[in-house]
Design a protein around this motif. Structure first.
Motif, mmCIF file in Angstrom:
data_model
loop_
_atom_site.group_PDB
_atom_site.id
_atom_site.type_symbol
_atom_site.label_atom_id
_atom_site.label_comp_id
_atom_site.label_asym_id
_atom_site.label_seq_id
_atom_site.Cartn_x
_atom_site.Cartn_y
_atom_site.Cartn_z
ATOM 1 N N PRO A 192 6.914 -32.002 -35.707
ATOM 2 C CA PRO A 192 6.656 -32.227 -37.138
ATOM 3 C C PRO A 192 5.203 -31.941 -37.492
ATOM 4 N N PRO A 193 4.983 -31.515 -38.733
ATOM 5 C CA PRO A 193 3.596 -31.272 -39.138
ATOM 6 C C PRO A 193 2.803 -32.569 -39.132
ATOM 7 N N GLY A 194 1.578 -32.465 -38.740
ATOM 8 C CA GLY A 194 0.742 -33.656 -38.664
ATOM 9 C C GLY A 194 -0.712 -33.296 -38.855
ATOM 10 N N ALA A 195 -1.559 -33.974 -38.112
ATOM 11 C CA ALA A 195 -3.006 -33.786 -38.255
ATOM 12 C C ALA A 195 -3.438 -32.376 -37.879
ATOM 13 N N SER A 196 -2.813 -31.783 -36.865
ATOM 14 C CA SER A 196 -3.216 -30.435 -36.456
ATOM 15 C C SER A 196 -2.897 -29.411 -37.551
ATOM 16 N N LEU A 197 -1.768 -29.580 -38.228
ATOM 17 C CA LEU A 197 -1.447 -28.668 -39.326
ATOM 18 C C LEU A 197 -2.396 -28.888 -40.499
ATOM 19 N N ALA A 198 -2.740 -30.123 -40.784
ATOM 20 C CA ALA A 198 -3.701 -30.401 -41.859
ATOM 21 C C ALA A 198 -5.063 -29.784 -41.538
ATOM 22 N N LEU A 199 -5.479 -29.883 -40.288
ATOM 23 C CA LEU A 199 -6.742 -29.276 -39.866
ATOM 24 C C LEU A 199 -6.683 -27.762 -40.000
ATOM 25 N N LEU A 200 -5.563 -27.179 -39.599
ATOM 26 C CA LEU A 200 -5.397 -25.736 -39.707
ATOM 27 C C LEU A 200 -5.461 -25.290 -41.163
ATOM 28 N N ILE A 201 -4.768 -25.982 -42.033
ATOM 29 C CA ILE A 201 -4.764 -25.617 -43.456
ATOM 30 C C ILE A 201 -6.164 -25.753 -44.050
ATOM 31 N N GLN A 202 -6.875 -26.816 -43.670
ATOM 32 C CA GLN A 202 -8.232 -27.009 -44.191
ATOM 33 C C GLN A 202 -9.144 -25.862 -43.767
ATOM 34 N N HIS A 203 -9.103 -25.494 -42.493
ATOM 35 C CA HIS A 203 -9.989 -24.427 -42.020
ATOM 36 C C HIS A 203 -9.621 -23.080 -42.628
ATOM 37 N N VAL A 204 -8.341 -22.812 -42.794
ATOM 38 C CA VAL A 204 -7.929 -21.537 -43.370
ATOM 39 C C VAL A 204 -8.309 -21.458 -44.847
ATOM 40 N N THR A 205 -8.126 -22.546 -45.593
ATOM 41 C CA THR A 205 -8.492 -22.504 -47.008
ATOM 42 C C THR A 205 -9.997 -22.466 -47.216
ATOM 43 N N ASP A 206 -10.749 -23.105 -46.332
ATOM 44 C CA ASP A 206 -12.206 -23.111 -46.478
ATOM 45 C C ASP A 206 -12.852 -21.813 -46.007
ATOM 46 N N SER A 207 -12.372 -21.274 -44.866
ATOM 47 C CA SER A 207 -13.078 -20.164 -44.239
ATOM 48 C C SER A 207 -12.257 -18.901 -44.056
ATOM 49 N N GLY A 208 -11.014 -18.917 -44.450
ATOM 50 C CA GLY A 208 -10.193 -17.722 -44.314
ATOM 51 C C GLY A 208 -9.352 -17.743 -43.044
ATOM 52 N N ARG A 209 -8.537 -16.695 -42.922
ATOM 53 C CA ARG A 209 -7.585 -16.648 -41.812
ATOM 54 C C ARG A 209 -8.237 -16.502 -40.445
ATOM 55 N N ARG A 210 -9.467 -16.043 -40.389
ATOM 56 C CA ARG A 210 -10.130 -15.877 -39.087
ATOM 57 C C ARG A 210 -10.362 -17.203 -38.380
ATOM 58 N N GLN A 211 -10.394 -18.294 -39.126
ATOM 59 C CA GLN A 211 -10.596 -19.614 -38.526
ATOM 60 C C GLN A 211 -9.303 -20.222 -38.008
#
Length: 112
Positions: free
Chosen positions: A20-39
């Protein structure tokens, strides 16, 4: 030697914890929205590495050691606390303040 059915049963038992989605998915979404797909790749690699290390230590018996030794449990708690405090300080120091929002542009009819 570990029986293949035991490994399969372990993987099936762990699946509800990691699927299930959890903290790791939230972290991934935060980094992608802040810094782009390279993160995305470093976050994914870090998450997968953490899962593998946790599973390896569980298989190696760290859980049993910690359950039977209060000293080992205290050591693991202190190491985890120091890590989390360091991670918090690092995150706090690397955070940039949010810029003040700019007012919306006025239309030519409002300027008159």
């Amino acid at each position: 030697m570990v029986h293949p059915y035991a490994v399969a049963a372990f993987l099936v038992a762990v699946l509800p914890l990691i699927a299930p989605p959890g903290a790791s998915l939230a972290l991934l979404i935060q980094h992608v929205t802040d810094s782009g797909r390279r993160q995305a790749l470093p976050v994914i690699l870090g998450t997968v590495t953490g899962l593998y290390i946790h599973a390896t230590l569980a298989i190696a018996g760290l859980s049993a050691l910690v359950m039977h030794s209060s000293l080992a449990f205290t050591a693991v708690k202190l190491i985890g606390a120091v890590y989390l405090i360091g991670l918090g300080i690092w995150t706090w120091r690397s955070a940039t303040p949010n810029a003040a929002p700019t007012p919306p542009p006025t239309t030519p009819t409002e300027a008159r």
